[in-house]
Scaffold this active site. Structure first.
Site: not given
Ligand code: NAD
Ligand code: DAU
Length: 361
Positions: A85, A102, A136-138, A163, A167, A193
């Site tokens: 994603a 995507t 995601t919880d979002e 985003y 999702k 995470n």
């Molecule tokens: P990330 O951005 O670190 O990794 C995404 C991966 O997907 C990358 O390796 C990228 O190359 C690949 N990708 C992107 N577009 C693609 C495409 N069109 N085809 C094939 N591969 C592609 O993301 P993440 O933080 O590891 O999140 C992974 C999943 O978990 C996502 O679906 C996200 O919505 C979900 N999620 C993330 C969090 C979080 O806190 N990061 C929390 C809850 C759910």
């Molecule tokens: O809740 C799950 C989601 O958590 C996932 O689905 C998303 O993929 C993941 O990116 C994450 O989303 P958030 O927007 O919550 O995460 P981020 O780390 O971008 O931001 C966390 C919090 O911090 C948010 O309230 C915004 C704030 N922030 C973020 C950045 C990058 C700042 O204050 N300053 C910053 O520079």
């Protein structure tokens, strides 16, 4: 031997999941990792397992029907774990279109190809096949500043950012496949995470990296937005448990019961860095609260996320195992040990991204 098709396995959670699965199952499983290697995908994350005979990497875009169908045709895939994603909210605000491509269209391709490969002539599905959609919880929107308010599996969807809207759309497609075709799937909705291999566009690795370099720590708005932080390995474990023991067609919320305001997270990181760096390290002198800089808020910034992981705990026995104080130490220790990783991912395009995202704030 069971074969897993993991999408997005070169990203943050996907690579942690692949490590977790090989640690747990060793040679008893096979993993095919399909990733387009966008800016977020990094094969360095998988360096230590790339030569395993039971691991294969395929560079492909999940929107490419032919490429995905070919993988299903050439392999008897048992499980799909769909991570791929576009994942960063700020990027989705600047450029929503690729998120629709995507996250929505790509998920549709994955569902279609899995359905075509797994469906029997009578419309039922081959025994044991399962698709797990990682979400995601979002999708649930934003909670008020009330510590008794939580997201449950029954909470209506109310996404706000491009985003989370993308999702939510992908979740709806998975639900539609389950309802219409009895397609064997589950959805997991997880909170924020953190841990090794997280790209430094996200709050925690960005703050660690900036603090170590003595750069400003950008805090959006009043810094009191709340996120529910989960150590990534606990998420990987939950995904595996849902595939092993979850009831088909069910959604499971995954969360750490670890809600913290962003400013609290930043202060914990500063304190932990101070604690972990040796006195002889010159960076220690500049790591302090003076780096904290309040900047313009994120547009449509969700105020509070908090998952009630009651169902996954009750039905599958999953619980978060890593206390935040330990998880953040492990994460910082990992970044100390992988300075080259951080250097590599922050060279080139990252500088431009940082300039675009933060210069006007
Ligand atoms: P990330 O951005 O670190 O990794 C995404 C991966 O997907 C990358 O390796 C990228 O190359 C690949 N990708 C992107 N577009 C693609 C495409 N069109 N085809 C094939 N591969 C592609 O993301 P993440 O933080 O590891 O999140 C992974 C999943 O978990 C996502 O679906 C996200 O919505 C979900 N999620 C993330 C969090 C979080 O806190 N990061 C929390 C809850 C759910
Ligand atoms: O809740 C799950 C989601 O958590 C996932 O689905 C998303 O993929 C993941 O990116 C994450 O989303 P958030 O927007 O919550 O995460 P981020 O780390 O971008 O931001 C966390 C919090 O911090 C948010 O309230 C915004 C704030 N922030 C973020 C950045 C990058 C700042 O204050 N300053 C910053 O520079």
């Amino acid at each position: 031997m069971r074969t897993y098709l993991v999408t997005g396995g070169a990203g943050f959670i996907g690579s942690n999941y692949i490590h977790y699965m090989f640690k747990k199952y060793g040679d008893d499983i096979r993993i095919i990792n399909v990733d387009a290697l966008t800016y977020a995908g990094n094969l360095e994350n998988l360096k230590d397992i790339e030569n395993r005979p039971n691991y294969t990497f395929v560079k492909a875009n999940i929107c490419d029907k032919e490429a995905i169908a070919k993988i299903f045709a050439e392999n008897d895939i048992d499980r799909v774990v769909h991570f791929a994603a576009e994942s960063h909210v700020d990027r989705s605000i600047k450029n929503p279109e690729v998120f629709v491509q995507t996250n929505v269209l790509g998920t549709a391709v994955m569902l279609n190809c899995a359905k075509a490969a797994w469906e029997l002539p009578d419309g039922s599905f081959k025994e044991g096949k399962k698709f797990l959609h990682v979400s995601t919880d979002e999708v649930y929107g934003s909670l008020p500043d009330d510590e008794n308010a939580f997201f449950y599996e029954t909470t209506p969807y109310d996404p706000h950012s491009p985003y989370s809207a993308s999702k939510a759309s992908s979740d709806m497609l998975v639900k539609a496949y389950m309802d219409t075709y009895k397609f064997p799937a589950n959805i997991t909705n997880c909170s924020n995470n953190y841990g090794p291999y997280q790209f430094p566009e996200k709050l925690i690795p960005l703050i660690i990296n900036n603090a170590l370099q003595g750069k400003k720590l950008p805090v959006y708005g009043d810094g009191k937005n709340v996120r529910d932080w989960l150590y990534v390995e606990d998420h990987a474990k939950a995904i595996d448990m849902v595939q092993e023991k979850g009831k088909l067609f069910e959604t499971y919320n995954i969360g750490g019961h670890n809600e913290k305001q962003n400013i609290e997270i930043i202060n914990i990181i500063l304190e932990t860095l101070q604690e972990m760096l040796p006195d002889s390290d010159p960076r220690k002198a500049h790591i302090n609260q003076d780096l904290i800089t309040y900047v313009e808020d994120r547009k449509g910034h969700d105020r509070r996320y908090a998952i009630a992981p009651d169902k996954i705990k009750r039905d599958l026995g999953w619980e978060p195992e890593t206390y935040f104080k330990d998880g953040i130490k492990k994460t910082i220790a990992w970044f100390f040990e992988h300075e080259d990783w951080m250097k590599n991912v922050t060279s080139g395009d990252y500088q431009k991204y940082y300039e675009d995202m933060y210069s006007n704030r």
